[in-house]
Design a protein around this motif. Structure first.
Motif, mmCIF file in Angstrom:
data_model
loop_
_atom_site.group_PDB
_atom_site.id
_atom_site.type_symbol
_atom_site.label_atom_id
_atom_site.label_comp_id
_atom_site.label_asym_id
_atom_site.label_seq_id
_atom_site.Cartn_x
_atom_site.Cartn_y
_atom_site.Cartn_z
ATOM 1 N N VAL A 42 1.711 12.343 -10.811
ATOM 2 C CA VAL A 42 2.494 11.705 -11.872
ATOM 3 C C VAL A 42 3.026 12.770 -12.834
ATOM 4 N N ARG B 29 1.375 2.464 -11.503
ATOM 5 C CA ARG B 29 -0.081 2.412 -11.694
ATOM 6 C C ARG B 29 -0.488 3.115 -12.978
ATOM 7 N N MET C 123 -7.072 6.369 -11.623
ATOM 8 C CA MET C 123 -6.337 7.053 -10.567
ATOM 9 C C MET C 123 -7.045 8.364 -10.240
ATOM 10 N N TRP D 280 0.834 -1.207 0.000
ATOM 11 C CA TRP D 280 0.000 0.000 0.000
ATOM 12 C C TRP D 280 0.868 1.256 0.000
ATOM 13 N N TRP D 281 1.892 1.240 0.856
ATOM 14 C CA TRP D 281 2.787 2.393 0.938
ATOM 15 C C TRP D 281 3.488 2.609 -0.402
ATOM 16 N N PHE D 282 3.980 1.501 -0.973
ATOM 17 C CA PHE D 282 4.731 1.567 -2.226
ATOM 18 C C PHE D 282 3.874 2.133 -3.358
ATOM 19 N N GLU E 49 -3.616 11.991 -7.802
ATOM 20 C CA GLU E 49 -2.565 11.061 -8.222
ATOM 21 C C GLU E 49 -2.109 11.348 -9.645
ATOM 22 N N GLY F 258 11.873 8.693 -5.669
ATOM 23 C CA GLY F 258 10.849 7.774 -6.131
ATOM 24 C C GLY F 258 10.061 7.160 -4.983
ATOM 25 N N PHE F 259 10.665 7.163 -3.797
ATOM 26 C CA PHE F 259 9.989 6.546 -2.655
ATOM 27 C C PHE F 259 9.280 7.564 -1.764
ATOM 28 N N CYS F 260 9.125 8.800 -2.269
ATOM 29 C CA CYS F 260 8.361 9.810 -1.521
ATOM 30 C C CYS F 260 6.894 9.688 -1.907
ATOM 31 N N ARG F 261 6.030 9.905 -0.925
ATOM 32 C CA ARG F 261 4.598 9.966 -1.224
ATOM 33 C C ARG F 261 4.233 11.428 -1.493
ATOM 34 N N ILE F 262 2.977 11.655 -1.888
ATOM 35 C CA ILE F 262 2.539 13.028 -2.155
ATOM 36 C C ILE F 262 2.587 13.815 -0.842
ATOM 37 N N GLY G 70 1.647 4.216 -3.243
ATOM 38 C CA GLY G 70 1.368 5.641 -3.078
ATOM 39 C C GLY G 70 2.589 6.514 -3.300
ATOM 40 N N THR G 71 3.765 5.878 -3.448
ATOM 41 C CA THR G 71 4.972 6.668 -3.700
ATOM 42 C C THR G 71 4.994 7.095 -5.167
ATOM 43 N N LEU H 114 7.138 6.364 -7.380
ATOM 44 C CA LEU H 114 7.432 5.185 -8.189
ATOM 45 C C LEU H 114 6.170 4.346 -8.367
ATOM 46 N N GLY H 115 5.459 4.118 -7.253
ATOM 47 C CA GLY H 115 4.242 3.314 -7.300
ATOM 48 C C GLY H 115 3.185 3.950 -8.184
ATOM 49 N N LEU H 116 3.036 5.259 -8.079
ATOM 50 C CA LEU H 116 2.048 5.970 -8.904
ATOM 51 C C LEU H 116 2.412 5.844 -10.379
#
Lengths: 321, 275
Positions: free
Chosen positions: B105, A168, B97, A156-158, B101, B125-129, A160-161, A163-165
């Motif tokens: 992107v 997706r 999405m 889930w965390w991944f 989101e 790359g590993f940061c969230r919004i 949302g990052t 990279l993950g977005l």
């Protein structure tokens, strides 16, 4: 609870949780990336072989880590075939699956099965942690809950990052991805590596759970995982990401319960693959069937009300006459 | 500044389907220029956009953007500094999405700026919004005037075509691009919505001083929007008007210029109907 004994429930939960990792793997490749990755069978056996071999060598925990790494490597090959060499995704999976059979045999020292009886596994290690009453029975379930919970949270965390977005978006709209500085090939590669590492992890866990590895253990696994995934998505909808991930795990556990019921109803084990295939077919067909029923109902009700209107129940009609 | 020098592209070379789509096309587009492009179907408008965006590599010539030769650069590398909108509003966004989101992107371009090191980019790359990004997205969305700022967690698939195209426009410009390519981006919208998206386009392009190319089949639009009008035929630019001459030009003048320059009548129903 006459139908289900505690033992059956426990086993269904435990195996369901292990299988949920494969369902999560397909969730990432099939639902998120929109790629049909058919290397699941071989990759699962690969995880199983690596996990068993490492356990026999006395490193059960490292075995799980190595199985995940092996799974990621297999995913990397599948992805490279698609992104670099333009092999269609279904074909890439089949090719890797076929090749993995030999690799798996090699990992198992060219024997078709390995026994790890008497060796320390992650389950025996956890069970040995405490002498409390009942701990020995339930420790495996607790361990699996923690592991699968952690995998879900990480996934889930991944997703949302950034990279993950990007991953997706790659599965959702390829023109958009090309227009927004994302390298789709790289995203497919990363996605399949993560996805197959989950499958590898499930393989290593099942090897230690069953205390053995078999070269044919993975046969038909992709169908079972797909069934779990689709049951999860059909029953628990396609809402927000945490709900979708939880739905996939619930689907995998539910699938095991359906199989447990089949077992209680004395369905012969030879027929299990047919039962799995039926479950998948029913799960996929359910939304369409539901829609068809709803339409038939509306048609019937609509006919009735209109017939009543024609018969003169409608005051507007009377006036017109 | 975009500089296209003598590019050519032939598809299906050596077969019966051989098609010379671009033939020694050259174009200089100074910073801040907003040029509209007209031309009949098959004139090479979209092919030129594909060549600039990097969907294929040209057979001949060079493409230089902001002093950098991008002739052989990959599409996703070029898209770091080129924004693009398509005719189909469904193409520029990811339907499953959320609005937020999708914007995140699109905003990745900011972190893929060339100044940052590969390691830095990898870790990012590993940061969230982040909260500040979310605030910035909300503010930018409010400028669209479509109420999208209150629907940031809705899937984009639920938006109307006009809303999606406006969102795509914002996504293409949220990190100011060096070049914006608009490929008939309002053609699939109803007239009122199309006008609204056009107004937004004009506002955003002027505000950020974006260099822009816009393909249109509407002759009025071609003369009203931007500061320059190009006409294409047979894979070349056959007419290039700007300044005084363009200011006094009518649609009829434009059509006449075309037949003189291209040596044939403009044969597109859509163009004739839109007079």
């Amino acid at each position: 609870m006459g139908f289900f004994t505690a033992g059956i429930v426990q086993t269904a939960l435990e195996v369901g949780l292990i299988y949920s990792l494969i369902a999560l793997s397909l969730f990432l490749s099939f639902s998120i990336l929109n790629i049909c990755d058919l290397s699941t069978d071989g990759c699962y056996t690969l995880g199983c072989a690596v996990g068993a071999t490492m356990t026999i060598a006395g490193h059960p925990v490292l075995g799980i880590v190595c199985a995940m790494a092996a799974g990621a490597c297999s995913g990397f090959v599948t992805a490279s075939l698609q992104t670099v060499f333009g092999v269609p995704s279904i074909l890439a999976g089949i090719i890797v699956n076929t090749g993995l059979y030999t690799v798996n045999l090699a990992v198992m020292g060219f024997s078709s099965n390995l026994s790890i009886f008497g060796k320390d596994t992650v389950f025996s290690m956890i069970a040995g942690l405490s002498d409390a009453a009942g701990w020995g029975d339930w420790s495996a379930l607790v361990l699996l809950l923690v592991l699968v919970g952690a995998a879900c949270l990480l996934l889930w965390w991944f997703l949302g990052t950034r990279l993950g977005l990007s991953i997706r978006a790659t599965g959702d709209s390829s023109p958009m991805v090309r227009a927004s500085s994302i390298n789709p090939g790289l995203m497919i590669t990363i996605g399949l590596c993560v996805s197959n590492s989950l499958t590898g992890m499930a393989g290593a866990l099942i090897a230690q759970y069953n205390k053995m590895a078999d070269i044919n253990l993975g046969t038909g696994m992709v169908t079972i995982a797909l069934a779990s995934l689709i049951i999860g998505e059909t029953l628990f909808g396609r809402g927000k990401m945490p709900a979708r991930i939880a739905g996939v795990v619930a689907g995998a556990v539910l699938y095991r319960f359906i199989m447990a019921i089949a077992l209680r109803l004395n369905v012969p084990t030879e027929a299990f693959k047919l039962v799995s295939a039926l479950i998948v077919a029913v799960a996929i067909a359910a939304p369409a069937a539901k829609e068809m029923l709803r339409f038939q109902m509306e048609k019937r009700i609509g006919r009735r009300t209109r017939a009543r209107a024609d018969a003169g129940d409608n005051p507007a009609d009377k006036e017109a006459r | 500044m975009l500089s296209i020098r003598e590019i050519s592209k032939t598809f299906n070379k050596g077969t019966v389907n051989e098609k010379k789509a671009l033939s020694h096309l050259s174009l200089e587009l100074p910073d801040g220029d907003f040029a509209t492009i007209v031309g009949s179907n098959g004139a090479g408008k979209s092919t030129m956009f594909n060549a600039i965006a990097g969907s294929f590599i040209t057979d001949e010539g060079r493409i230089i953007l902001d002093g950098k030769d991008i002739t052989f650069e990959k599409e996703h590398i070029r898209s770091r500094c080129i924004g693009r909108l398509f005719q189909d509003p469904l193409m520029g966004t990811a339907p499953h999405m959320t609005i937020e989101e999708n914007l995140a992107v699109a905003y990745l371009r900011a972190s893929s700026a060339e100044s940052s090191s590969p390691m830095h980019r990898f870790l990012q790359g590993f940061c969230r919004i982040t909260k500040s990004e979310r605030e910035m997205f909300r503010e930018q969305l409010s400028h669209l005037g479509m109420g999208l700022e209150d629907r940031m967690t809705s899937p984009v698939g639920l938006l109307s075509g006009g809303q999606r195209q406006a969102l795509t426009l914002l996504m293409a410009t949220i990190v100011t691009p060096k070049l914006l390519l608009l490929d008939e981006h309002t053609a699939a919208l109803d007239p009122a919505t199309a006008q609204k998206v056009l107004d937004l386009t004009q506002k955003i392009v002027e505000q950020h001083h974006i260099t822009c190319l816009m393909v249109t089949h509407n002759m009025h639009q071609a003369l009203e929007m931007g500061n320059r009008t190009l006409m294409m035929s047979g894979g070349r630019i056959v007419l290039d008007v700007s300044g005084e001459k363009r200011a006094h030009m009518s649609v009829d003048d434009l059509l006449e210029e075309f037949s003189v320059n291209a040596g044939k009548e403009l044969d597109n129903d859509r163009i004739l109907l839109s007079q």
